[in-house]
Design an enzyme around this catalytic site. Structure first.
Site, mmCIF file in Angstrom:
data_model
loop_
_atom_site.group_PDB
_atom_site.id
_atom_site.type_symbol
_atom_site.label_atom_id
_atom_site.label_comp_id
_atom_site.label_asym_id
_atom_site.label_seq_id
_atom_site.Cartn_x
_atom_site.Cartn_y
_atom_site.Cartn_z
ATOM 1 N N LYS A 281 43.719 13.836 13.290
ATOM 2 C CA LYS A 281 44.481 14.206 14.715
ATOM 3 C C LYS A 281 45.390 15.527 14.454
ATOM 4 O O LYS A 281 45.422 16.271 15.369
ATOM 5 C CB LYS A 281 45.384 12.945 14.914
ATOM 6 C CG LYS A 281 44.379 11.864 15.801
ATOM 7 C CD LYS A 281 45.511 10.865 16.444
ATOM 8 C CE LYS A 281 44.602 9.770 16.744
ATOM 9 N NZ LYS A 281 44.889 9.018 17.561
ATOM 10 N N GLU B 87 54.870 13.326 17.726
ATOM 11 C CA GLU B 87 54.611 14.169 19.027
ATOM 12 C C GLU B 87 55.584 13.565 19.826
ATOM 13 O O GLU B 87 56.280 12.549 19.871
ATOM 14 C CB GLU B 87 53.388 13.192 19.575
ATOM 15 C CG GLU B 87 51.963 14.451 19.774
ATOM 16 C CD GLU B 87 50.861 13.664 20.165
ATOM 17 O OE1 GLU B 87 50.016 13.904 19.396
ATOM 18 O OE2 GLU B 87 50.980 12.631 21.135
ATOM 19 N N HIS C 292 48.193 0.673 24.701
ATOM 20 C CA HIS C 292 47.418 1.890 24.548
ATOM 21 C C HIS C 292 45.987 1.906 24.378
ATOM 22 O O HIS C 292 45.189 2.498 23.970
ATOM 23 C CB HIS C 292 47.853 2.586 23.263
ATOM 24 C CG HIS C 292 49.429 2.800 23.179
ATOM 25 N ND1 HIS C 292 50.039 3.380 24.029
ATOM 26 C CD2 HIS C 292 50.367 2.235 22.203
ATOM 27 C CE1 HIS C 292 51.308 3.474 23.972
ATOM 28 N NE2 HIS C 292 51.588 2.818 22.624
ATOM 29 N N ARG D 15 31.858 10.698 19.523
ATOM 30 C CA ARG D 15 31.015 9.757 19.538
ATOM 31 C C ARG D 15 30.719 9.089 21.294
ATOM 32 O O ARG D 15 31.512 9.734 21.846
ATOM 33 C CB ARG D 15 31.403 8.426 18.951
ATOM 34 C CG ARG D 15 33.031 8.112 19.319
ATOM 35 C CD ARG D 15 33.410 6.637 19.101
ATOM 36 N NE ARG D 15 34.839 6.452 19.194
ATOM 37 C CZ ARG D 15 35.304 6.088 20.353
ATOM 38 N NH1 ARG D 15 34.619 6.163 21.291
ATOM 39 N NH2 ARG D 15 36.883 6.036 20.112
HETATM 40 P P1 ADP Z 1 43.859 6.369 19.752
HETATM 41 O O1 ADP Z 1 43.151 7.302 18.749
HETATM 42 O O2 ADP Z 1 44.520 5.114 19.253
HETATM 43 O O3 ADP Z 1 43.102 6.202 21.025
HETATM 44 P P2 ADP Z 1 45.396 8.128 21.141
HETATM 45 O O4 ADP Z 1 46.105 9.452 20.495
HETATM 46 O O5 ADP Z 1 44.052 8.625 21.923
HETATM 47 O O6 ADP Z 1 45.045 7.036 20.252
HETATM 48 O O7 ADP Z 1 46.385 7.711 22.189
HETATM 49 C C1 ADP Z 1 45.933 6.421 22.658
HETATM 50 C C2 ADP Z 1 46.699 6.303 23.919
HETATM 51 O O8 ADP Z 1 48.352 6.396 23.348
HETATM 52 C C3 ADP Z 1 46.715 7.170 24.927
HETATM 53 O O9 ADP Z 1 45.916 6.898 26.200
HETATM 54 C C4 ADP Z 1 48.301 7.073 25.517
HETATM 55 O O10 ADP Z 1 48.338 6.064 26.424
HETATM 56 C C5 ADP Z 1 49.029 6.714 24.323
HETATM 57 N N1 ADP Z 1 49.737 8.181 24.078
HETATM 58 C C6 ADP Z 1 49.099 8.934 23.023
HETATM 59 N N2 ADP Z 1 49.853 9.970 22.615
HETATM 60 C C7 ADP Z 1 50.847 10.056 23.548
HETATM 61 C C8 ADP Z 1 52.049 10.606 23.962
HETATM 62 N N3 ADP Z 1 52.511 11.598 23.010
HETATM 63 N N4 ADP Z 1 52.956 10.391 24.944
HETATM 64 C C9 ADP Z 1 52.585 9.314 25.562
HETATM 65 N N5 ADP Z 1 51.535 8.356 25.633
HETATM 66 C C10 ADP Z 1 50.775 8.631 24.329
#
Ligand code: ADP
Length: 494
Positions: free
Chosen positions: A116, A200, A235, A292
């Site tokens: 990431k 973040e 999430h 993927r």
């Molecule tokens: P994963 O790899 O677990 O899917 P992500 O980075 O895609 O992780 O995040 C999954 C979910 O977490 C997002 O869809 C959102 O709901 C929440 N999320 C991730 N980053 C943030 C952020 N900076 N602020 C608010 N919610 C976040």
């Protein structure tokens, strides 16, 4: 040309891939663990090989065992599905090393975008808008507090190699920071063997909107529209729809443009997804790229009339994309509900047991991507996803009405499923109005669970009353009673 594909996966995604292969005359090889001896993907595949005990590290995550089956079965290609080894660069490399076709992203792209922090740096280099955060992983407590203060609370502590919401912690104030960082670090090490953590800014109420990308080995890249994935619990996505009720053509085009830039930046090949968060002011930020096929890919297939697995196989065969950007003209509205075997009355604990009976949903515009058959045992070894129920209609309103109808019709008798919860969500005013955000489900869930509990209490009272009346001869309808009981087993209420 690919003639025989080994599917390095299980459940609904293995079944979904096998179905396309059959339609295009490609032989399929299934692998299965002890727990999956009797399962739909094993029944449907042309060949099936046992690969070990139910623990995924002994089976679906065991590269050398899978390589053995590839050799034994003489499969000439591997489709990894999602999860398990789908984003494992070592697995992709070892497949290619033995001269077998990998129906997935290039190893370099998996490595780059699976990290990431690296992915954020690629986006930054190409001037793609990013959620404010740390440039590198956090090295020590000093830099943790310094960078956190710079970003400003609330903050999300995130695992660089993470996924599926693991290794993520929301921190609202300075005094929670170190404990959250320590917990996320050890969780990340345990789950991904990668303890790197970055920070973040935590966006309070965004939407999760993602773009489907297809890229061939000739440098052609196209986008197939967006998926709205903001209905989430912890999430994790539960219900997805396309088009998003939130964005307009201008925003859609901006997200598509950014997605193409990122696909090009990592020399992408295959089907990929670029995820974005969009805030209340419609300002958008790159979140991550998934290299993927995504769980929710069927809604994109439904509105575009395209089979993404078929496209993946074409791309792996070195062919040019069969469609160009100007051919992409999504029509109608599609919604997907993920059907999980989990007990919403016990904090969504996975629910296990035999599928005693199954009444499939049907009718025009209905697609059920299930991974089970009657008699199959649902165990606690794997992700509790049982199936994906997808509908397509002309308008969003019609799609919601159709989903409501099929969620009433479908019966899975055995483990408790989240079907009643999906039904309550799509009938909730925030879903109907399309005004939901990623935290909406957390906010409305207590009300939904409360209603479900009340319904069960009412139905139990009615059941006792009914039995009593039957005893005194007022009701003799045995059949009525057993039908009612059976449907009650499914969702505990109706
Ligand atoms: P994963 O790899 O677990 O899917 P992500 O980075 O895609 O992780 O995040 C999954 C979910 O977490 C997002 O869809 C959102 O709901 C929440 N999320 C991730 N980053 C943030 C952020 N900076 N602020 C608010 N919610 C976040």
């Amino acid at each position: 040309m690919i003639k025989k594909i080994l599917i390095a996966n299980r459940g609904e995604i293995a079944v979904r891939i096998i179905r396309t292969c059959k339609e295009i005359g490609i032989k399929t090889v299934a692998i299965y663990s002890d727990a999956d001896r009797i399962s739909l993907h094993v029944i449907l595949a042309d060949e099936a090989y046992p690969i070990g005990s139910s623990h995924s590290t002994e089976s679906y995550l065991n590269i050398s065992k899978i390589l053995n089956v590839i050799k034994k079965s003489k499969a000439d290609a591997v489709h990894p599905g999602y999860g398990f080894l789908s984003e494992n660069a070592d697995f992709a490399t070892s497949i290619k090393k033995i001269g077998v076709n990998w129906i997935g992203a290039p190893t370099k792209a998996i490595k780059l975008m699976g990290d990431k922090i690296a992915a954020r740096n690629v986006a930054k280099k190409h001037s793609i808008s990013l959620i404010p955060g740390s440039k590198n992983s956090i090295k020590n407590i000093n830099s943790l507090t310094r960078i956190a203060n710079q970003i400003g609370f609330p903050i999300l502590v995130k695992a660089a190699g993470g996924g599926g919401g693991k290794g993520m912690r929301i921190v609202y104030s300075k005094n929670e920071l170190i404990a959250a960082f320590d917990r996320a670090t050890s969780e990340a090490q345990k789950a991904f063997s990668d303890s790197r953590i970055y920070l973040e800014k935590y966006l309070e109420d965004p939407r999760h909107i993602e773009i489907q990308v297809l890229s061939d080995s000739n440098g052609n890249h196209i986008t197939l529209g967006e998926r709205e994935c903001s209905i989430q619990r912890r999430h994790q996505k539960i219900i997805e729809e396309t088009p998003s009720p939130y964005i307009d053509d201008t925003l859609r085009n901006e997200l598509s443009k950014a997605s193409i830039i990122l696909a090009k930046a990592c020399n992408y090949e295959g089907a990929g997804t670029i995820e974005f968060l969009v805030d209340k002011n419609k300002k958008w930020y790159f979140l991550e790229m998934n290299t993927r096929l995504q769980v929710e890919h069927p809604i994109t297939e439904m509105v575009n009339g395209i089979d993404l697995v078929k496209e993946q196989i074409n791309i792996a065969n070195g062919k040019k994309l069969s469609i160009s950007q100007k051919d992409i003209n999504p029509s109608g509205h599609a919604i997907e509900c993920r059907i999980y075997a989990e007990d919403y009355l016990i904090n969504f604990q996975p629910s296990t047991g035999k599928i005693i009976d199954y009444f499939p949903p049907a009718g025009p515009g209905v697609r059920m991507d299930e991974g089970f058959i009657r008699g199959q045992e649902v165990t606690s070894h794997y992700d509790p996803i049982l199936a994906k129920l997808i509908v397509l209609a002309n308008t969003r309103k019609e799609a919601i009405a159709k989903m409501d109808r099929v969620l009433t019709e479908i019966k899975i008798i055995g483990p408790v499923t989240n079907i009643p919860i999906c039904k309550d969500i799509i009938n909730h005013s925030t879903f109907k109005n399309g005004t939901y955000f990623i935290h909406t489900l957390n906010q409305i869930l207590p009300e939904i669970i409360n209603n479900q509990t009340k319904k069960i209490e009412l139905s139990n009272t009615a059941l006792i009353l009914n039995q009593h009346q039957k005893k005194i001869g007022q009701i003799k309808t045995d059949d009525m009673q057993s039908n009612w009981l059976e449907s009650g087993i499914n969702d505990g209420i109706e």
